[in-house]
Structure formats: structure tokens, C-alpha cells
Design a protein around this motif. Structure first.
Motif, mmCIF file in Angstrom:
data_model
loop_
_atom_site.group_PDB
_atom_site.id
_atom_site.type_symbol
_atom_site.label_atom_id
_atom_site.label_comp_id
_atom_site.label_asym_id
_atom_site.label_seq_id
_atom_site.Cartn_x
_atom_site.Cartn_y
_atom_site.Cartn_z
ATOM 1 N N CYS A 1 10.161 7.062 10.984
ATOM 2 C CA CYS A 1 9.306 7.933 10.174
ATOM 3 C C CYS A 1 8.127 8.413 11.014
ATOM 4 C CB CYS A 1 8.807 7.139 8.967
ATOM 5 S SG CYS A 1 7.584 8.015 7.984
ATOM 6 N N CYS B 1 5.505 9.600 9.885
ATOM 7 C CA CYS B 1 4.267 9.407 9.117
ATOM 8 C C CYS B 1 3.730 7.986 9.285
ATOM 9 C CB CYS B 1 4.535 9.729 7.653
ATOM 10 S SG CYS B 1 3.070 9.702 6.645
ATOM 11 N N CYS B 2 4.588 6.968 9.030
ATOM 12 C CA CYS B 2 4.130 5.590 9.100
ATOM 13 C C CYS B 2 4.772 4.830 10.255
ATOM 14 C CB CYS B 2 4.400 4.879 7.782
ATOM 15 S SG CYS B 2 6.147 4.621 7.446
ATOM 16 N N CYS C 1 7.771 3.556 10.474
ATOM 17 C CA CYS C 1 8.800 2.576 10.151
ATOM 18 C C CYS C 1 10.191 3.161 10.419
ATOM 19 C CB CYS C 1 8.685 2.118 8.699
ATOM 20 S SG CYS C 1 9.507 3.175 7.520
ATOM 21 N N CYS D 1 11.404 8.308 3.409
ATOM 22 C CA CYS D 1 10.964 7.034 3.958
ATOM 23 C C CYS D 1 10.639 6.074 2.815
ATOM 24 C CB CYS D 1 9.736 7.265 4.826
ATOM 25 S SG CYS D 1 8.995 5.734 5.393
ATOM 26 N N GLU E 1 8.949 3.385 2.996
ATOM 27 C CA GLU E 1 7.630 2.785 3.193
ATOM 28 C C GLU E 1 6.516 3.670 2.647
ATOM 29 O OE1 GLU E 1 6.574 -0.170 4.451
ATOM 30 O OE2 GLU E 1 8.666 -0.760 4.279
ATOM 31 N N CYS E 2 6.515 4.958 3.045
ATOM 32 C CA CYS E 2 5.422 5.836 2.639
ATOM 33 C C CYS E 2 5.864 6.890 1.636
ATOM 34 C CB CYS E 2 4.774 6.491 3.860
ATOM 35 S SG CYS E 2 5.876 7.534 4.796
HETATM 36 ZN ZN LIG Z 1 7.092 6.490 6.469
#
Ligand SMILES: [Zn+2]
Length: 58
Positions: free
Chosen positions: A2, A4-5, A7, A26, A28-29
Motif C-alpha cells: 500500500c 498510503c500505509c 502494509c 488496503c 489497514e487504511c
Molecule cells: Zn494502506
């Protein structure tokens, strides 16, 4: 991974099978990624890291 984060999720596209997946989310986010845009962001981030490392060496 990802963009963004950072992961690496189990539902992200991988390898040849993943090439047919155009979008993924994702876990996670919660961001929905276009795989090409996400890959471009990841490559850009790596380039910036390398640039920062090069400046530190100087
Ligand atoms: Zn993410």
C-alpha cells in the motif's frame, strides 16, 4: 504494498494473476488503489529514499 500505509495486504494483486486486478483496497487504511497508480507511488517513494540517502552520503 500500500502506498498510503506501507502494509502488504493479502488481497493486493501479485504476479501474473494480479495483473487482471485493476483495483484493490488496503485492509489497514481502507484506501482503494488503482494498481498502476499505487505502483507509481511506491516507485516514486523508493526514488526519494535513494535521493535522500545520496544527499546524506555527500
Ligand atoms: Zn494502506
Amino acid at each position: 504494498a500500500c502506498s498510503c500505509c506501507g502494509c502488504i495486504s493479502s488481497n493486493s494483486p501479485k504476479g501474473r494473476a494480479g495483473l487482471r486486478i485493476r483495483e484493490w483496497s488496503c485492509p489497514e487504511c481502507g484506501v482503494t488503489h488503482d494498481r498502476d497508480v499505487n505502483a507509481a507511488k511506491n516507485i516514486l517513494a523508493l526514488g526519494h529514499e535513494r535521493l535522500a540517502a545520496g544527499i546524506l552520503v555527500l
